[in-house]
Design a protein around this motif. Sequence first.
Motif, PDB file in Angstrom:
ATOM      1  N   GLU A 120       0.828  -1.210   0.000  1.00  0.00           N
ATOM      2  CA  GLU A 120       0.000   0.000   0.000  1.00  0.00           C
ATOM      3  C   GLU A 120       0.864   1.262   0.000  1.00  0.00           C
ATOM      4  OE1 GLU A 120      -0.477  -2.526   2.182  1.00  0.00           O
ATOM      5  OE2 GLU A 120      -2.436  -3.335   1.581  1.00  0.00           O
ATOM      6  N   GLU A 121       1.872   1.280   0.851  1.00  0.00           N
ATOM      7  CA  GLU A 121       2.758   2.442   0.944  1.00  0.00           C
ATOM      8  C   GLU A 121       3.587   2.601  -0.334  1.00  0.00           C
ATOM      9  OE1 GLU A 121       4.109   5.886   2.350  1.00  0.00           O
ATOM     10  OE2 GLU A 121       2.594   4.695   3.380  1.00  0.00           O
ATOM     11  N   THR A 122       4.049   1.495  -0.885  1.00  0.00           N
ATOM     12  CA  THR A 122       4.822   1.549  -2.128  1.00  0.00           C
ATOM     13  C   THR A 122       3.990   2.118  -3.262  1.00  0.00           C
ATOM     14  OG1 THR A 122       6.189  -0.319  -1.435  1.00  0.00           O
ATOM     15  CG2 THR A 122       6.111   0.170  -3.800  1.00  0.00           C
ATOM     16  N   VAL A 123       2.767   1.654  -3.409  1.00  0.00           N
ATOM     17  CA  VAL A 123       1.885   2.156  -4.474  1.00  0.00           C
ATOM     18  C   VAL A 123       1.623   3.644  -4.281  1.00  0.00           C
ATOM     19  CG1 VAL A 123      -0.472   2.027  -5.399  1.00  0.00           C
ATOM     20  CG2 VAL A 123       0.847  -0.068  -5.011  1.00  0.00           C
ATOM     21  N   LYS A 124       1.343   4.046  -3.067  1.00  0.00           N
ATOM     22  CA  LYS A 124       1.099   5.462  -2.776  1.00  0.00           C
ATOM     23  C   LYS A 124       2.308   6.313  -3.165  1.00  0.00           C
ATOM     24  CE  LYS A 124       0.197   8.594   1.086  1.00  0.00           C
ATOM     25  NZ  LYS A 124       0.078   8.696   2.540  1.00  0.00           N
ATOM     26  N   THR A 125       3.488   5.880  -2.774  1.00  0.00           N
ATOM     27  CA  THR A 125       4.719   6.622  -3.081  1.00  0.00           C
ATOM     28  C   THR A 125       4.959   6.701  -4.582  1.00  0.00           C
ATOM     29  OG1 THR A 125       5.703   6.004  -0.973  1.00  0.00           O
ATOM     30  CG2 THR A 125       7.219   6.682  -2.724  1.00  0.00           C
ATOM     31  N   LEU A 126       4.781   5.583  -5.290  1.00  0.00           N
ATOM     32  CA  LEU A 126       5.024   5.578  -6.733  1.00  0.00           C
ATOM     33  C   LEU A 126       3.992   6.415  -7.490  1.00  0.00           C
ATOM     34  CD1 LEU A 126       6.165   1.890  -7.273  1.00  0.00           C
ATOM     35  CD2 LEU A 126       7.580   3.966  -7.284  1.00  0.00           C
ATOM     36  N   LYS A 127       2.751   6.398  -7.040  1.00  0.00           N
ATOM     37  CA  LYS A 127       1.735   7.253  -7.673  1.00  0.00           C
ATOM     38  C   LYS A 127       2.107   8.729  -7.518  1.00  0.00           C
ATOM     39  CE  LYS A 127      -2.386   4.346  -7.639  1.00  0.00           C
ATOM     40  NZ  LYS A 127      -3.752   4.163  -7.102  1.00  0.00           N
ATOM     41  N   GLN A 128       2.650   9.083  -6.361  1.00  0.00           N
ATOM     42  CA  GLN A 128       3.086  10.469  -6.142  1.00  0.00           C
ATOM     43  C   GLN A 128       4.234  10.842  -7.067  1.00  0.00           C
ATOM     44  OE1 GLN A 128       3.924  10.397  -1.927  1.00  0.00           O
ATOM     45  NE2 GLN A 128       1.801  10.851  -1.368  1.00  0.00           N
ATOM     46  N   LYS A 129       4.992   9.853  -7.532  1.00  0.00           N
ATOM     47  CA  LYS A 129       6.103  10.089  -8.455  1.00  0.00           C
ATOM     48  C   LYS A 129       5.665  10.011  -9.919  1.00  0.00           C
ATOM     49  CE  LYS A 129       9.695   8.443  -5.338  1.00  0.00           C
ATOM     50  NZ  LYS A 129      10.809   7.487  -5.167  1.00  0.00           N
ATOM     51  N   GLY A 130       4.367   9.810 -10.154  1.00  0.00           N
ATOM     52  CA  GLY A 130       3.842   9.792 -11.516  1.00  0.00           C
ATOM     53  C   GLY A 130       3.722   8.431 -12.162  1.00  0.00           C
ATOM     54  N   ILE A 131       3.945   7.358 -11.410  1.00  0.00           N
ATOM     55  CA  ILE A 131       3.810   6.017 -11.963  1.00  0.00           C
ATOM     56  C   ILE A 131       2.332   5.665 -12.069  1.00  0.00           C
ATOM     57  CG2 ILE A 131       4.284   3.561 -11.575  1.00  0.00           C
ATOM     58  CD1 ILE A 131       6.773   5.190 -12.358  1.00  0.00           C
ATOM     59  N   THR A 132       1.934   5.121 -13.225  1.00  0.00           N
ATOM     60  CA  THR A 132       0.550   4.739 -13.484  1.00  0.00           C
ATOM     61  C   THR A 132       0.421   3.219 -13.420  1.00  0.00           C
ATOM     62  OG1 THR A 132       0.270   6.648 -14.922  1.00  0.00           O
ATOM     63  CG2 THR A 132      -1.348   4.875 -15.143  1.00  0.00           C
ATOM     64  N   PHE A 133      -0.543   2.748 -12.676  1.00  0.00           N
ATOM     65  CA  PHE A 133      -0.794   1.317 -12.531  1.00  0.00           C
ATOM     66  C   PHE A 133      -1.979   0.917 -13.400  1.00  0.00           C
ATOM     67  CE2 PHE A 133       1.447   2.632  -8.772  1.00  0.00           C
ATOM     68  CZ  PHE A 133       2.349   1.607  -8.573  1.00  0.00           C
ATOM     69  N   THR A 134      -1.976  -0.336 -13.865  1.00  0.00           N
ATOM     70  CA  THR A 134      -3.085  -0.833 -14.694  1.00  0.00           C
ATOM     71  C   THR A 134      -4.131  -1.564 -13.860  1.00  0.00           C
ATOM     72  OG1 THR A 134      -1.854  -2.850 -15.232  1.00  0.00           O
ATOM     73  CG2 THR A 134      -1.663  -0.983 -16.758  1.00  0.00           C
ATOM     74  N   THR A 135      -3.834  -1.835 -12.599  1.00  0.00           N
ATOM     75  CA  THR A 135      -4.801  -2.456 -11.696  1.00  0.00           C
ATOM     76  C   THR A 135      -4.720  -1.753 -10.347  1.00  0.00           C
ATOM     77  OG1 THR A 135      -3.304  -4.099 -10.710  1.00  0.00           O
ATOM     78  CG2 THR A 135      -4.452  -4.739 -12.753  1.00  0.00           C
ATOM     79  N   ASN A 136      -5.729  -1.976  -9.546  1.00  0.00           N
ATOM     80  CA  ASN A 136      -5.641  -1.660  -8.122  1.00  0.00           C
ATOM     81  C   ASN A 136      -4.915  -2.833  -7.463  1.00  0.00           C
ATOM     82  OD1 ASN A 136      -7.106   0.808  -8.194  1.00  0.00           O
ATOM     83  ND2 ASN A 136      -8.998  -0.371  -8.394  1.00  0.00           N
ATOM     84  N   ILE A 137      -4.672  -2.745  -6.176  1.00  0.00           N
ATOM     85  CA  ILE A 137      -4.053  -3.864  -5.470  1.00  0.00           C
ATOM     86  C   ILE A 137      -5.037  -5.034  -5.480  1.00  0.00           C
ATOM     87  CG2 ILE A 137      -3.180  -4.692  -3.254  1.00  0.00           C
ATOM     88  CD1 ILE A 137      -2.295  -1.768  -2.715  1.00  0.00           C
ATOM     89  N   LEU A 138      -4.552  -6.180  -5.929  1.00  0.00           N
ATOM     90  CA  LEU A 138      -5.372  -7.382  -6.063  1.00  0.00           C
ATOM     91  C   LEU A 138      -5.002  -8.386  -4.986  1.00  0.00           C
ATOM     92  CD1 LEU A 138      -4.762  -7.800  -9.912  1.00  0.00           C
ATOM     93  CD2 LEU A 138      -6.796  -6.798  -8.827  1.00  0.00           C
TER      94      LEU A 138
END
Length: 125
Positions: free
Chosen positions: A71-89
């Motif tokens: 959860e924390e990793t995804v939050k941090t990467l989204k703040q850096k502009g990384i786009t994910f193709t899924t939510n956490i599964l």
Amino acid sequence: MNLNQVTIPSLNVEKATAFYKTLGLILIVDALPRYVRFECPNGDSTLSIHKVDTLQNGDGISLYFEVENIEETVKTLKQKGITFTTNILEQTWLWNEVHLYDLDNNKIIIFHAGENRKNPPWRIN
């Protein structure tokens, strides 16, 4: 035997380098524009990227990066502009994972499996 190195192809190694640095990998070999090598911040594995003129068709490479707190990793990467193709599964194989693609369409799975990665309840002896 220990798998410690994976090399992936890229049309633009400079852009791929910036992307993987954003993910948190540490650049240890810089032979731009044709080749780079990273080490992961945890463990002993390395990832290399080499220049190609064309990419293969169809399904390419899938890279799995395990993190302690997804959860924390995804939050941090989204703040850096990384786009994910899924939510956490929450997968049936007892991993939590999220998917994205790099600039060369290599699939990346960021996951947390903990003990279940190597010792799932259905592991054979």
